[in-house]
Design an enzyme around this catalytic site. Sequence first.
Site, PDB file in Angstrom:
ATOM      1  N   ARG A 147      91.033  79.287  16.458  1.00  0.00           N
ATOM      2  CA  ARG A 147      90.657  79.395  17.871  1.00  0.00           C
ATOM      3  C   ARG A 147      91.088  80.767  18.368  1.00  0.00           C
ATOM      4  O   ARG A 147      92.255  81.143  18.231  1.00  0.00           O
ATOM      5  CB  ARG A 147      91.391  78.292  18.639  1.00  0.00           C
ATOM      6  CG  ARG A 147      91.117  78.204  20.122  1.00  0.00           C
ATOM      7  CD  ARG A 147      91.837  76.964  20.673  1.00  0.00           C
ATOM      8  NE  ARG A 147      91.357  76.617  21.993  1.00  0.00           N
ATOM      9  CZ  ARG A 147      91.941  77.010  23.125  1.00  0.00           C
ATOM     10  NH1 ARG A 147      93.020  77.758  23.086  1.00  0.00           N
ATOM     11  NH2 ARG A 147      91.438  76.649  24.288  1.00  0.00           N
ATOM     12  N   SER A 165      83.613  68.636  21.748  1.00  0.00           N
ATOM     13  CA  SER A 165      84.629  68.234  22.734  1.00  0.00           C
ATOM     14  C   SER A 165      84.033  67.333  23.795  1.00  0.00           C
ATOM     15  O   SER A 165      82.924  67.596  24.289  1.00  0.00           O
ATOM     16  CB  SER A 165      85.178  69.473  23.458  1.00  0.00           C
ATOM     17  OG  SER A 165      85.973  70.233  22.614  1.00  0.00           O
ATOM     18  N   LYS A 188      95.752  75.443  27.052  1.00  0.00           N
ATOM     19  CA  LYS A 188      94.356  75.697  27.381  1.00  0.00           C
ATOM     20  C   LYS A 188      94.242  76.161  28.827  1.00  0.00           C
ATOM     21  O   LYS A 188      94.849  75.567  29.718  1.00  0.00           O
ATOM     22  CB  LYS A 188      93.541  74.409  27.186  1.00  0.00           C
ATOM     23  CG  LYS A 188      92.044  74.632  27.285  1.00  0.00           C
ATOM     24  CD  LYS A 188      91.244  73.354  27.113  1.00  0.00           C
ATOM     25  CE  LYS A 188      89.766  73.698  27.076  1.00  0.00           C
ATOM     26  NZ  LYS A 188      88.915  72.523  27.055  1.00  0.00           N
TER      27      LYS A 188
HETATM   28  N1  TZP Z   1      91.456  71.387  24.316  1.00  0.00           N
HETATM   29  C1  TZP Z   1      91.897  70.388  25.072  1.00  0.00           C
HETATM   30  S1  TZP Z   1      93.585  70.407  25.214  1.00  0.00           S
HETATM   31  C2  TZP Z   1      93.713  71.775  24.231  1.00  0.00           C
HETATM   32  C3  TZP Z   1      92.462  72.178  23.833  1.00  0.00           C
HETATM   33  C4  TZP Z   1      92.160  73.331  22.982  1.00  0.00           C
HETATM   34  C5  TZP Z   1      95.009  72.424  23.903  1.00  0.00           C
HETATM   35  C6  TZP Z   1      95.853  71.619  22.958  1.00  0.00           C
HETATM   36  O1  TZP Z   1      97.071  72.262  22.700  1.00  0.00           O
HETATM   37  P1  TZP Z   1      98.461  71.514  22.729  1.00  0.00           P
HETATM   38  O2  TZP Z   1      99.478  72.626  22.734  1.00  0.00           O
HETATM   39  O3  TZP Z   1      98.547  70.707  21.455  1.00  0.00           O
HETATM   40  O4  TZP Z   1      98.531  70.686  23.977  1.00  0.00           O
END
Ligand code: TZP
Length: 218
Positions: free
Chosen positions: A40, A122, A151
């Site tokens: 990502r 998603s 995010k």
């Molecule tokens: N999409 C929804 S939550 C997220 C993404 C890319 C972030 C997830 O990261 P973390 O640190 O595991 O909460």
Amino acid sequence: MISVPRLYGIVDAACFATMEDLMVFVGELVAGGCTLLQYRNKSGNARLMLGQARELRKPSRAKPALSLPKGVPAPHGLKLIMNDRADLCLVAEFDGVHVGRDDLLPESVRGIIGPHRWLGVSTHNPEQIMEADRTSADYLAIGPVFSTSSKARPDPVVGLEGVRRARQLTRKPLVAIGGITRENAASVIAAGADSVAVISDLLLGPRKSAEEFFRILR
Ligand code: TZP
Ligand code: MG
């Protein structure tokens, strides 16, 4: 139907100061048993993304001796999924693409990557799950399950109830994401997820963390 491992590691380029740090992190995750990783990079720099993606693909670059039909990706020990970008998935010889609401539509991505590479989509609510379920997506992601700081502008938290509802609406493999840690991962799987996608809780001691996720989610 594909089979998704319990832990889906997300390698967010923003978390690493150097490419070497990123590669060490990936090596540790693989040593900890991780077989599915998403790359990502939200920088918007496609050249940088391709360079990093090619580096990631390198260690397991060995091609099988037999020749595969056109469009069938070579089997690698590590499955690498490209976030957002179908074009970079192909050029870097990744194993799949993960798209959200701001990316190409799932069927457009499918047209680019062909029938064999993995396509993840998603979702954030029941309507999106039902919509994505009708596509050729190989797995659906649901989240954020819990609050997350990884995010920018996250959708509203769906909680364990959101995971349970998602489980009722699709038979596709379900990957839960957002705020998932070793502390709460078992509850997420109990709610119906097949796998947990994680950024933060892998960052400190990735090998140990991955091993612990696998032990907890056995
Ligand atoms: N999409 C929804 S939550 C997220 C993404 C890319 C972030 C997830 O990261 P973390 O640190 O595991 O909460
Ligand atoms: Mg996206």
